[in-house]
Write an enzyme that holds these catalytic residues in place. Structure first.
Site, PDB file in Angstrom:
ATOM      1  N   GLU A  76       0.808  -1.223   0.000  1.00 53.37           N
ATOM      2  CA  GLU A  76       0.000   0.000   0.000  1.00 53.37           C
ATOM      3  C   GLU A  76       0.843   1.276   0.000  1.00 53.37           C
ATOM      4  O   GLU A  76       0.537   2.239  -0.693  1.00 53.37           O
ATOM      5  CB  GLU A  76      -0.896  -0.011   1.250  1.00 53.37           C
ATOM      6  CG  GLU A  76      -1.901   1.113   1.276  1.00 53.37           C
ATOM      7  CD  GLU A  76      -2.637   1.135   2.606  1.00 53.37           C
ATOM      8  OE1 GLU A  76      -3.138   2.200   2.957  1.00 53.37           O
ATOM      9  OE2 GLU A  76      -2.699   0.100   3.287  1.00 53.37           O
ATOM     10  N   ASP A  77       1.933   1.278   0.782  1.00 53.78           N
ATOM     11  CA  ASP A  77       2.670   2.531   1.021  1.00 53.78           C
ATOM     12  C   ASP A  77       3.981   2.680   0.258  1.00 53.78           C
ATOM     13  O   ASP A  77       4.552   3.765   0.239  1.00 53.78           O
ATOM     14  CB  ASP A  77       2.981   2.674   2.524  1.00 53.78           C
ATOM     15  CG  ASP A  77       1.723   2.904   3.348  1.00 53.78           C
ATOM     16  OD1 ASP A  77       0.686   3.197   2.746  1.00 53.78           O
ATOM     17  OD2 ASP A  77       1.784   2.775   4.585  1.00 53.78           O
TER      18      ASP A  77
END
Length: 704
Positions: A76-77
């Site tokens: 996600e990051d």
């Protein structure tokens, strides 16, 4: 501060060297991926996944689960792909990380909808691999521990979501320690003042208790030793949110909450639990009705223990829990105990894992039948807050249900088909209605009939997710059938004006109109017409755009035969009955509402005829409908009884009698179930024949 070495030390106590190495490799991979990223608190981002992994290591999560916890924000990051993770750590880890990643950061119209959607996604991820939700719970717990760095409005939102979704899931999976930590932190963040005031009140009432607690522990230990019973004894205080929730739910004062202080006794064997119970009841006076045997009948999340509440020597009630070491592990860590036993080579807790998996599978069934996330969450709420009751089938099989469950919940708990066809029940061999709330220990037998079907009224008393989802699913499919049938009749009636019918339509005509209305099939179009979303004669005009309107013929009336289903209803304002002149008002998603032609409520709508349908009663109709009569009479002794008795020897039933005006000349309203105007005329004639009656009229009909 946690380090990878302290994590590795914890993990090495129960995992082999090569799996500890895999966990360390996942840490260094995550550290490199998150390099330069910081949390709101100013700490390096890697501290968060490391803390989440430590939480899971304390409950002995396996190597893949720990690696997923360390890597849970990488996709996600940081832009690292799922494929890259699969290559480095295997498909299992990549799948878990992907599952956790999909549970966050979606935009919705409202916070409530976002929560509902998140929970729905969580349920689906759990069904795939239950470790996904365990990583998510650890992630949330560490976020709650570091919540102070967040602004006030975000802090309250996260705390509310924790109380509404995450803590109940931890509870449902039997993870007591996780649930307590989440609830305590969320309660302090969401209700800081209530939390402080309640803690102050508890300190005041149970203050100076350290010496008393030590004395109590020593006393129980010595008495057990005298009977050659070995056990670990600890006195604990019920956690703050649990006390607050009980006070709020049961509207109790703090003094009325009986289990603020509790003794936990952990022993070695099953039979020792029952022997210790005998000793406790000999030492302290048990409080009647406060004993529960969760060893013989475990809770649905696998929890086992003996519970009894006794009066302590200081005059304060004391809850005592007695269990074995294995039961204690399950009670504290729930499904997580599965991995602890797996790591040690035991299989004693496979049943606990199976229970949780069974519950998650039931969520999948509910999800398939729910039409949106809000409905899904509403349906499973009862399963997330289960104070159970335990009832028996006639064959002696135990069925676990949430507190407040009724016979309908029991029927669906046994089998969906039994629920769909139930008509009544026997509770302890006595006939009872399906709405009867069940109590632990009862034997319930369901009576079914092949022709029976779920009733919309069941939704008012069915509380389990399985029952509610099946009832809704059945009603919606039945409503679609009914809508298609009515839509077919309405479109056929409109096409008659164009000297055509549905069977004569060409595939090209149907396709053109489906594209115009953005629908996929003819059934979808007919359903839409039946539900009032589209008007039959406008659809017919769309099908025949070049038709000469001078050649059109007037459509026939729509005949009401009483078997149209749930999309034909009768207006309560004028209560039309067979034989009355009627008109149908088409209302979006409610179908056709039939009014008396003289009803004041339809006069203003007659200027927009596209919403109206000429209607007549079918000759075969035998439907019984309610009509209201207003009776004006001279108020004398026994007048109401005379009026009521005037129709007792007819086949018509009085459903309600209400005096609306008292005086020398009084008025009452009679609601009568009737099937025709002929029958109504007979009833009115009988009432008019009563000596004290001056006038009888139907309510709200103009010109009467």
């Amino acid at each position: 501060m946690s380090t990878i070495e302290s994590l590795a030390k914890t993990v090495s106590q129960y995992l082999p060297y090569e799996e500890v190495a895999k966990v360390k490799r996942a840490y260094y991979y995550a550290e490199q991926a998150h390099d330069g990223q910081k949390r709101k608190s100013g700490e390096h981002y890697i501290t968060h996944p490391l803390a989440a992994a430590e939480i899971l290591a304390d409950i002995r999560m396996d190597a893949d689960g720990l690696a997923a916890a360390l890597l849970h924000d990488v996709i996600e990051d940081t832009g690292i792909s799922r494929e890259a993770l699969a290559e480095q750590f295997g498909e299992q880890v990549a799948k878990l990380v992907d599952g956790v990643s999909k549970l966050t950061h979606l935009e919705f119209n409202s916070q409530l909808e976002k929560q509902a959607h998140n929970f729905q996604k969580m349920a689906m991820a759990m069904a795939d691999d239950i470790r996904v939700i365990m990583v998510k719970l650890a992630d949330r717990l560490h976020n709650m521990r570091t919540l102070d760095s967040m602004p006030g409005h975000k802090k309250r939102r996260i705390a509310r979501e924790t109380l509404d979704i995450y803590a109940p899931i931890a509870n449902r999976l039997g993870m007591y320690n996780m649930r307590v930590d989440l609830e305590t932190l969320a309660f302090e963040a969401y209700y800081p003042m209530r939390s402080r005031m309640l803690q102050k009140a508890i300190n005041k009432r149970y203050g100076q208790r350290v010496k008393a607690i030590q004395k109590l522990e020593d006393y129980i230990r010595s008495e057990l030793a005298a009977d050659y019973l070995e056990a670990k004894i600890s006195v604990r205080e019920k956690h703050l949110f649990s006390i607050y929730h009980k006070m709020k739910k049961k509207k109790k004062e703090l003094e009325e909450v009986m289990d603020v202080l509790g003794v936990r006794i952990v022993t070695d064997k099953h039979d020792s639990c029952y022997r210790i119970l005998g000793v406790i009841h000999a030492l302290f006076k048990p409080i009647e009705g406060r004993f529960k045997d969760y060893i013989a009948v475990p809770k649905s999340n696998g929890y086992q223990s003996l519970h009894t509440t006794v009066m302590g020597s200081n005059g304060l009630p004391l809850e005592v829990q007695i269990r074995t070491e294995e039961m204690d592990t399950v009670a504290n860590n729930g499904i997580a105990a599965h991995w602890a036993y797996k790591a040690s080579g035991k299989d004693a807790q496979v049943t606990n894992h199976d229970r949780a998996t069974k519950w998650v599978k039931s969520l999948l069934e509910i999800q398939e039948k729910a039409h949106n996330p809000m409905e899904f969450v509403d349906t499973v709420k009862g399963d997330l807050f289960p104070d159970e009751v335990y009832v028996f089938t006639p064959k002696g099989e135990i069925i676990e249900l949430p507190s407040g469950s009724t016979a309908v919940d029991f029927a669906y708990g046994v089998h969906t088909e039994i629920g769909n066809t139930c008509i009544s029940c026997r509770i302890n061999r006595r006939l009872a209605p399906l709405s009867t709330q069940l109590e632990s220990g009862q034997t319930v037998e369901i009576i079914t009939a092949k022709s029976a079907q779920p009733n919309v009224a069941w939704l008012s008393f069915a509380i389990t997710g399985k029952a509610r989802s099946n009832i809704r699913h059945y009603l919606k499919s039945k409503q679609r059938e009914s809508a298609i049938s009515i839509g077919y009749r309405l479109l056929t009636r409109s096409l008659n004006a164009y000297r055509s019918n549905i069977e004569e339509l060409t595939p090209e005509q149907i396709e053109q109109v489906l594209q115009h209305y953005q629908l996929e099939s003819l059934d979808d179009l007919l359903e839409s017409i039946g539900k009032g979303r589209h008007v039959g004669y406008l659809v017919a005009r769309q099908l025949f755009p070049n038709f000469n309107e001078e050649e059109m013929i007037t459509p026939k009336s729509f005949k009401v035969n009483g078997s149209e289903g749930m999309l034909i209803s009768y207006a309560k304002c004028c209560s039309p009955i067979p034989g009355d002149p009627i008109v149908g008002y088409v209302q979006v998603d409610k179908g056709i509402i039939i009014h008396h032609q003289g009803c004041p409520n339809v006069q203003e709508y007659l200027s927009s005829p596209e919403n109206y349908i000429r209607m007549t009663w079918s000759k075969e109709i035998e439907e019984e409908l309610t009509v209201s009569l207003i009776v004006t009479y001279t108020n004398e002794r026994g007048a109401v009884a005379q009026i009521a008795s005037s129709i007792t020897d007819t086949d018509f039933q009085v459903s309600n009698l209400d005096i609306i005006e008292r005086g020398k000349i009084s008025r009452l309203r009679l609601n009568i179930t009737i099937s025709s105007r002929v029958g109504l005329a007979d009833v009115m004639r009988r009432i008019k024949a009563v000596r004290c009656v001056e006038k009888v009229s139907r309510e709200t009909i103009v010109g009467r």
